[in-house]
Design an enzyme around this catalytic site. Structure first.
Site, short mmCIF file in Angstrom:
data_model
loop_
_atom_site.label_atom_id
_atom_site.label_comp_id
_atom_site.label_asym_id
_atom_site.label_seq_id
_atom_site.Cartn_x
_atom_site.Cartn_y
_atom_site.Cartn_z
N ARG A 12 33.17 33.28 37.94
CA ARG A 12 33.67 33.93 38.18
C ARG A 12 33.45 33.69 40.20
O ARG A 12 33.23 32.34 40.32
CB ARG A 12 34.83 35.05 38.62
CG ARG A 12 36.48 34.74 39.11
CD ARG A 12 36.08 35.19 41.04
NE ARG A 12 35.20 36.16 41.72
CZ ARG A 12 34.39 36.75 42.34
NH1 ARG A 12 35.39 35.06 43.18
NH2 ARG A 12 34.28 37.95 42.74
N ASP A 13 32.71 34.84 40.34
CA ASP A 13 32.18 34.04 42.27
C ASP A 13 31.02 33.20 42.46
O ASP A 13 30.97 32.48 42.72
CB ASP A 13 31.24 35.80 42.51
CG ASP A 13 31.80 36.06 43.77
OD1 ASP A 13 31.12 34.87 45.30
OD2 ASP A 13 31.95 37.16 44.42
N HIS A 205 29.28 45.31 45.89
CA HIS A 205 29.15 43.85 45.45
C HIS A 205 28.13 43.35 46.50
O HIS A 205 28.83 42.96 47.73
CB HIS A 205 30.54 43.42 45.08
CG HIS A 205 30.85 41.75 44.83
ND1 HIS A 205 31.45 41.83 43.39
CD2 HIS A 205 31.33 40.82 45.84
CE1 HIS A 205 31.21 39.66 44.16
NE2 HIS A 205 31.28 40.10 45.32
N CYS A 238 32.37 33.47 48.18
CA CYS A 238 33.43 32.84 48.52
C CYS A 238 33.67 31.58 49.64
O CYS A 238 33.52 31.70 50.87
CB CYS A 238 34.58 33.96 49.01
SG CYS A 238 36.34 33.96 50.07
N ASN A 247 25.90 36.24 45.21
CA ASN A 247 26.00 37.63 44.99
C ASN A 247 24.22 37.85 45.04
O ASN A 247 23.87 36.58 44.60
CB ASN A 247 26.54 37.45 44.22
CG ASN A 247 27.76 37.30 43.91
OD1 ASN A 247 28.61 36.63 43.83
ND2 ASN A 247 28.69 38.15 44.22
P1 HMG Z 1 50.14 30.93 49.22
O1 HMG Z 1 50.24 29.56 49.56
O2 HMG Z 1 50.82 31.31 50.43
O3 HMG Z 1 51.19 31.43 48.02
O4 HMG Z 1 48.68 31.10 48.74
P2 HMG Z 1 51.75 31.51 47.91
O5 HMG Z 1 52.63 33.15 47.45
O6 HMG Z 1 53.47 31.14 48.95
O7 HMG Z 1 52.93 30.24 46.39
C1 HMG Z 1 52.70 29.09 46.44
C2 HMG Z 1 51.88 28.39 45.03
O8 HMG Z 1 51.43 28.32 44.93
C3 HMG Z 1 53.41 28.01 44.60
O9 HMG Z 1 53.44 26.96 43.88
C4 HMG Z 1 53.42 29.84 43.92
O10 HMG Z 1 53.94 29.66 42.29
C5 HMG Z 1 51.78 29.36 43.36
P3 HMG Z 1 54.29 25.60 44.06
O11 HMG Z 1 55.49 26.48 44.32
O12 HMG Z 1 53.60 26.01 45.53
O13 HMG Z 1 54.06 25.14 43.17
N1 HMG Z 1 50.87 30.40 43.31
C6 HMG Z 1 50.06 30.55 42.14
N2 HMG Z 1 49.21 29.91 41.21
C7 HMG Z 1 48.45 30.58 40.02
N3 HMG Z 1 48.52 31.97 40.67
C8 HMG Z 1 48.38 32.85 41.40
C9 HMG Z 1 49.47 32.23 42.30
N4 HMG Z 1 50.73 32.50 43.41
C10 HMG Z 1 51.19 31.79 44.13
N5 HMG Z 1 48.10 33.70 41.55
C11 HMG Z 1 47.12 32.55 46.92
C12 HMG Z 1 48.44 32.59 47.81
C13 HMG Z 1 46.78 34.21 46.73
C14 HMG Z 1 47.60 32.16 45.85
C15 HMG Z 1 46.62 31.67 47.76
O14 HMG Z 1 46.10 31.45 48.75
C16 HMG Z 1 45.08 32.06 46.16
O15 HMG Z 1 45.24 31.58 46.15
N6 HMG Z 1 43.51 32.22 47.22
C17 HMG Z 1 42.72 32.09 46.40
C18 HMG Z 1 42.21 33.39 46.94
C19 HMG Z 1 40.28 33.01 46.24
O16 HMG Z 1 40.20 32.64 45.12
N7 HMG Z 1 39.39 33.41 47.42
C20 HMG Z 1 37.95 33.68 46.80
C21 HMG Z 1 38.00 35.05 45.84
S1 HMG Z 1 37.84 35.91 46.51
C22 HMG Z 1 35.94 36.58 46.88
O17 HMG Z 1 35.37 35.42 46.26
C23 HMG Z 1 35.68 37.83 47.37
C24 HMG Z 1 34.89 38.48 46.55
O18 HMG Z 1 33.85 38.09 46.08
C25 HMG Z 1 34.69 39.83 46.90
C26 HMG Z 1 33.50 39.59 47.99
O19 HMG Z 1 32.70 39.04 48.00
O20 HMG Z 1 34.12 39.96 49.32
C27 HMG Z 1 36.25 39.18 45.26
MG MG Z 2 32.13 38.23 46.04
#
Ligand code: HMG
Ligand code: MG
Length: 306
Positions: A12-13, A205, A238, A247
């Site tokens: 994933r990450d 993490h 991220c 990581n």
């Molecule tokens: P948004 O555009 O604000 O969402 O995104 P919305 O609710 O307004 O919806 C927009 C569209 O997205 C809609 O579809 C929804 O149905 C769809 P449309 O009508 O345009 O066709 N939608 C989704 N589709 C699939 N799966 C979903 C989903 N939710 C809404 N779950 C949202 C908000 C959160 C969805 C967006 O910003 C997003 O997906 N962000 C991705 C964030 C991400 O993956 N970041 C990386 C992971 S975090 C990380 O790496 C940190 C970590 O490792 C810890 C660390 O290191 O700190 C975990």
């Molecule tokens: Mg991370």
């Protein structure tokens, strides 16, 4: 020997931010190799918007195949909201992780919500996941520094941890998103957080941007933490946190922990096979700080048996 628990987040990450497309078959094979190396827990994918992270668009295909192929493997998936949970549940996921950042701006950049909304959505998602009978983790991201707001106040991190626990998170994952922490800070912050989160439910993490991932893991071990995220080959980061490197590498963490008297259940030669495979897929050299030495050990062992 005391055991530590490692969740490999490479699928994933590690893969969420890669330029080279990786097929679902190849993701499955990477996870198979990790499991064959003794990894007992992986974060397999994320159910996020495919527009935001196209690399994870195949989550709905991957999860059922993974459960069929490796039913014993503990598999978690990241979900940012109820829609993600719904998709994950439909795919048969048994464990989910929500991601709450401790600052306003990081939440906006990552999941397009402010801190208050992100807290509420994460809490609702955890509550619903519990109702569905799923295991739950909650990341508290930017727990040391935020790439947009600078040092993160301890009180903000404590508040996010407390709210996620209250909402039913089984595990709180304190995340150094941009890999900026040093061991003294880790010891201090985890010592303070242990007053909020029972130590057995606290995971860490670390990202390895400044080369301190393993030292930080050691500080966490000394603070009593026994649950670690790491990524085979050190891949990760991220896409919405500028400057975040991969990581802490699983092989570095395993080497450090085993040499320091902790059991991990993970075989280093097995991990090297998984890393070699990921390297072929991503078409670039991978590996943590110890990779050259580890490969040399493997070559020597091979030479002595041939
Ligand atoms: P948004 O555009 O604000 O969402 O995104 P919305 O609710 O307004 O919806 C927009 C569209 O997205 C809609 O579809 C929804 O149905 C769809 P449309 O009508 O345009 O066709 N939608 C989704 N589709 C699939 N799966 C979903 C989903 N939710 C809404 N779950 C949202 C908000 C959160 C969805 C967006 O910003 C997003 O997906 N962000 C991705 C964030 C991400 O993956 N970041 C990386 C992971 S975090 C990380 O790496 C940190 C970590 O490792 C810890 C660390 O290191 O700190 C975990
Ligand atoms: Mg991370």
């Amino acid at each position: 020997m005391e055991r530590i628990h490692i969740t490999d987040v490479a699928p994933r990450d590690g893969l969420q931010n890669q330029q080279v497309p990786v097929s679902t078959d190849a993701k499955l094979q990477l996870i198979r190799l990790l499991a064959a190396a003794g990894v007992q827990s992986v974060e397999a994918t994320s159910f996020v918007s495919p527009k935001a992270v196209p690399q994870m668009a195949d989550a709905g295909d991957l999860v059922p195949r993974l459960h069929a192929a490796l039913p014993q493997l503990r598999t978690s998936v990241l979900v940012p909201n109820l829609k993600g949970l719904e998709r994950a549940h439909a795919a048969g996921a048994q464990e989910i992780a929500v991601v709450l950042s401790a600052t306003e701006t990081m939440n906006r950049k990552n999941i397009n919500m402010g801190l208050e909304q992100a807290t509420e959505v994460s809490a609702q998602t955890l509550a619903e996941a519990r109702r569905l009978g799923l295991r739950t983790r909650a990341y508290v991201a930017v727990a040391f520094d935020c790439p947009f707001e600078g040092p993160t106040a301890l009180t903000a991190v404590q508040a996010s941890c407390a709210r996620m626990l209250e909402a039913g998170a089984g595990e709180i994952v304190v995340a150094d998103t941009i890999g900026s922490a040093a061991p003294g800070q880790v010891r201090q912050r985890l010592g303070a957080l242990a007053g909020t989160v029972p130590i057995e439910r606290l995971a860490v993490h670390f990202h390895d941007t400044r080369g301190m991932g393993v030292a930080n893991a050691w500080a966490a071990l000394q603070a009593g933490v026994r649950r670690f995220d790491a990524s085979a080959g050190g891949i990760g980061g991220c896409p919405f946190a500028p400057g975040a490197a991969g990581n802490v590498a699983t092989e570095d963490l395993v080497l450090m922990a085993e040499q320091s008297g902790f059991a991990t259940g993970i075989s280093l030669p097995g991990l090297l096979e998984a890393i070699d495979f990921a390297q072929d897929q991503l078409q670039r050299p991978l590996g943590g700080r110890a990779i050259t030495w580890l490969r040399r050990q493997r070559d020597k062992a091979l030479a002595s048996t041939s």
